[in-house]
Design an enzyme around this catalytic site. Structure first.
Site, PDB file in Angstrom:
ATOM      1  N   PRO A   9       0.903  -0.858  -0.056  1.00 61.85           N
ATOM      2  CA  PRO A   9      -0.099   0.191   0.146  1.00 61.85           C
ATOM      3  C   PRO A   9       0.668   1.296  -0.093  1.00 61.85           C
ATOM      4  CG  PRO A   9       0.084  -1.158   1.865  1.00 61.85           C
ATOM      5  CD  PRO A   9       0.094  -2.042   1.014  1.00 61.85           C
ATOM      6  N   ASN A  10       0.207   2.338  -0.934  1.00 60.44           N
ATOM      7  CA  ASN A  10       0.837   3.180  -0.994  1.00 60.44           C
ATOM      8  C   ASN A  10       2.162   3.659  -1.227  1.00 60.44           C
ATOM      9  OD1 ASN A  10      -1.237   5.364   0.588  1.00 60.44           O
ATOM     10  ND2 ASN A  10      -0.809   3.838   2.501  1.00 60.44           N
ATOM     11  N   ARG A  17       4.973  10.804  -2.544  1.00 55.32           N
ATOM     12  CA  ARG A  17       4.645  10.452  -1.253  1.00 55.32           C
ATOM     13  C   ARG A  17       6.199  11.028  -0.582  1.00 55.32           C
ATOM     14  NH1 ARG A  17       4.465   4.104   0.374  1.00 55.32           N
ATOM     15  NH2 ARG A  17       4.109   5.147   2.992  1.00 55.32           N
ATOM     16  N   TYR A  22      10.783   8.432   0.673  1.00 57.80           N
ATOM     17  CA  TYR A  22      11.251   7.669   0.473  1.00 57.80           C
ATOM     18  C   TYR A  22      11.403   8.488  -1.301  1.00 57.80           C
ATOM     19  CZ  TYR A  22       8.279   5.764   2.952  1.00 57.80           C
ATOM     20  OH  TYR A  22       7.499   5.166   4.420  1.00 57.80           O
ATOM     21  N   ASN A  71       8.449  -5.403  -0.970  1.00 61.08           N
ATOM     22  CA  ASN A  71       8.018  -4.221  -0.028  1.00 61.08           C
ATOM     23  C   ASN A  71       6.168  -4.701   0.288  1.00 61.08           C
ATOM     24  OD1 ASN A  71       7.513  -2.392   1.887  1.00 61.08           O
ATOM     25  ND2 ASN A  71       9.018  -0.805   0.182  1.00 61.08           N
ATOM     26  N   ALA A  74       2.835  -0.908   4.946  1.00 64.36           N
ATOM     27  CA  ALA A  74       2.737  -0.691   6.476  1.00 64.36           C
ATOM     28  C   ALA A  74       2.086  -2.251   6.750  1.00 64.36           C
ATOM     29  CB  ALA A  74       2.020  -0.202   6.235  1.00 64.36           C
ATOM     30  N   HIS A  77       4.295  -4.410   8.862  1.00 62.76           N
ATOM     31  CA  HIS A  77       3.657  -4.405  10.564  1.00 62.76           C
ATOM     32  C   HIS A  77       3.217  -5.038  11.423  1.00 62.76           C
ATOM     33  CE1 HIS A  77       7.165  -2.008   9.545  1.00 62.76           C
ATOM     34  NE2 HIS A  77       6.035  -0.704   9.335  1.00 62.76           N
ATOM     35  N   ASP A  84       1.888 -15.775   6.394  1.00 61.12           N
ATOM     36  CA  ASP A  84       1.501 -17.085   6.790  1.00 61.12           C
ATOM     37  C   ASP A  84       1.510 -16.936   4.376  1.00 61.12           C
ATOM     38  OD1 ASP A  84       0.929 -17.302   8.814  1.00 61.12           O
ATOM     39  OD2 ASP A  84      -1.245 -17.354   9.118  1.00 61.12           O
ATOM     40  N   GLU A  95      12.799  -9.882   1.445  1.00 63.01           N
ATOM     41  CA  GLU A  95      11.890  -7.896   2.221  1.00 63.01           C
ATOM     42  C   GLU A  95      12.632  -6.554   1.993  1.00 63.01           C
ATOM     43  OE1 GLU A  95      11.341  -8.573   6.660  1.00 63.01           O
ATOM     44  OE2 GLU A  95      10.544  -6.838   6.915  1.00 63.01           O
ATOM     45  N   HIS A  97      12.557  -2.277   1.945  1.00 56.89           N
ATOM     46  CA  HIS A  97      12.414  -1.479   3.066  1.00 56.89           C
ATOM     47  C   HIS A  97      12.584   0.120   1.869  1.00 56.89           C
ATOM     48  CE1 HIS A  97       9.754  -3.384   5.350  1.00 56.89           C
ATOM     49  NE2 HIS A  97      10.085  -4.644   5.469  1.00 56.89           N
ATOM     50  N   SER A  99      13.222   2.984   3.125  1.00 54.52           N
ATOM     51  CA  SER A  99      13.391   3.306   4.590  1.00 54.52           C
ATOM     52  C   SER A  99      14.398   2.737   5.455  1.00 54.52           C
ATOM     53  CB  SER A  99      12.296   4.490   5.147  1.00 54.52           C
ATOM     54  OG  SER A  99      11.257   3.640   5.753  1.00 54.52           O
ATOM     55  N   ARG A 104      12.703   5.196  11.921  1.00 55.90           N
ATOM     56  CA  ARG A 104      11.544   5.972  12.386  1.00 55.90           C
ATOM     57  C   ARG A 104      10.328   5.297  13.452  1.00 55.90           C
ATOM     58  NH1 ARG A 104       9.177   4.836   6.406  1.00 55.90           N
ATOM     59  NH2 ARG A 104       8.041   6.585   7.448  1.00 55.90           N
ATOM     60  N   ARG A 108       6.766   0.488  13.607  1.00 52.84           N
ATOM     61  CA  ARG A 108       7.882   0.291  12.421  1.00 52.84           C
ATOM     62  C   ARG A 108       8.982  -0.556  12.664  1.00 52.84           C
ATOM     63  NH1 ARG A 108       5.410   3.745   7.471  1.00 52.84           N
ATOM     64  NH2 ARG A 108       5.219   5.123   9.019  1.00 52.84           N
TER      65      ARG A 108
HETATM   66  C1  DQA Z   1       8.659   0.629   3.958  1.00 50.10           C
HETATM   67  C2  DQA Z   1       8.390   1.073   5.265  1.00 50.10           C
HETATM   68  C3  DQA Z   1       6.715   0.906   6.090  1.00 50.10           C
HETATM   69  O1  DQA Z   1       6.744   1.174   7.448  1.00 50.10           O
HETATM   70  C4  DQA Z   1       5.734   1.966   5.517  1.00 50.10           C
HETATM   71  O2  DQA Z   1       4.441   1.845   6.110  1.00 50.10           O
HETATM   72  C5  DQA Z   1       5.788   1.684   4.402  1.00 50.10           C
HETATM   73  C6  DQA Z   1       7.572   2.127   3.259  1.00 50.10           C
HETATM   74  C7  DQA Z   1       9.707   1.432   2.895  1.00 50.10           C
HETATM   75  O3  DQA Z   1       9.297   0.889   2.019  1.00 50.10           O
HETATM   76  O4  DQA Z   1      10.766   2.384   3.982  1.00 50.10           O
HETATM   77  O5  DQA Z   1       4.328   2.461   3.683  1.00 50.10           O
HETATM   78  O6  DQA Z   1       7.895   0.059   4.037  1.00 50.10           O
END
Ligand code: DQA
Length: 143
Positions: A9-10, A17, A22, A71, A74, A77, A84, A95, A97, A99, A104, A108
């Protein structure tokens, strides 16, 4: 190799954003560059803001692809369902990320998906995706 990047998401808003966190590159532009850098490989991209769609994509690709770069944003977390799904499939998952989640807010700091992934890259910006891809490709040629 058949590899997929799955963004949660996002992350469709990358480039606009919170650019101070980011960066200001859109994922579309970055992905086009990545594809050009790995011409011999079958590289796909999927993004969704919906938890169930992410679970479905992991299931769909998780028995035939050579690697998944995830990635979960959110959902990292919060999502037992995504964690699963990673455990349920055969394809190894890295995985990523953008950031550094440990620098942070405290909520997170905990990833509930990490334990089911082969490894995690956090805080290296978009380059984290490139490093994860490189890892899978090196495994193929050295393994
Ligand atoms: C993220 C870090 C997450 O905490 C956050 O909710 C994101 C992006 C990152 O790529 O740094 O949406 O996964």
């Amino acid at each position: 190799m058949k590899l997929i990047i799955i963004n949660g998401p996002n992350l469709n808003l990358l480039g606009t954003r919170e650019p101070e966190v980011y960066g200001d590159t859109s994922f579309k532009v970055f992905f086009a560059r990545l594809r050009n850098s790995f011409p011999g490989h079958d590289l796909e991209y999927f993004q969704s803001n919906i938890e169930g769609e992410l679970v479905e994509k992991i299931q769909e690709t998780g028995f035939s692809y050579d690697g998944i770069i995830l990635n979960a944003a959110a959902y990292t977390h919060t999502s037992v369902a995504i964690s699963d799904a990673i455990a349920a499939v055969k394809t190894p998952v890295i995985e990523v990320h953008i950031s550094n989640i440990y620098k942070r807010e405290e909520f997170r700091h905990k990833s509930i998906i990490s334990a089911n992934c082969i490894g995690m890259i956090s805080g290296l910006g978009l380059e984290g995706y490139l490093l994860a891809l490189t890892y899978f490709i090196h495994q193929e040629s050295h393994g």
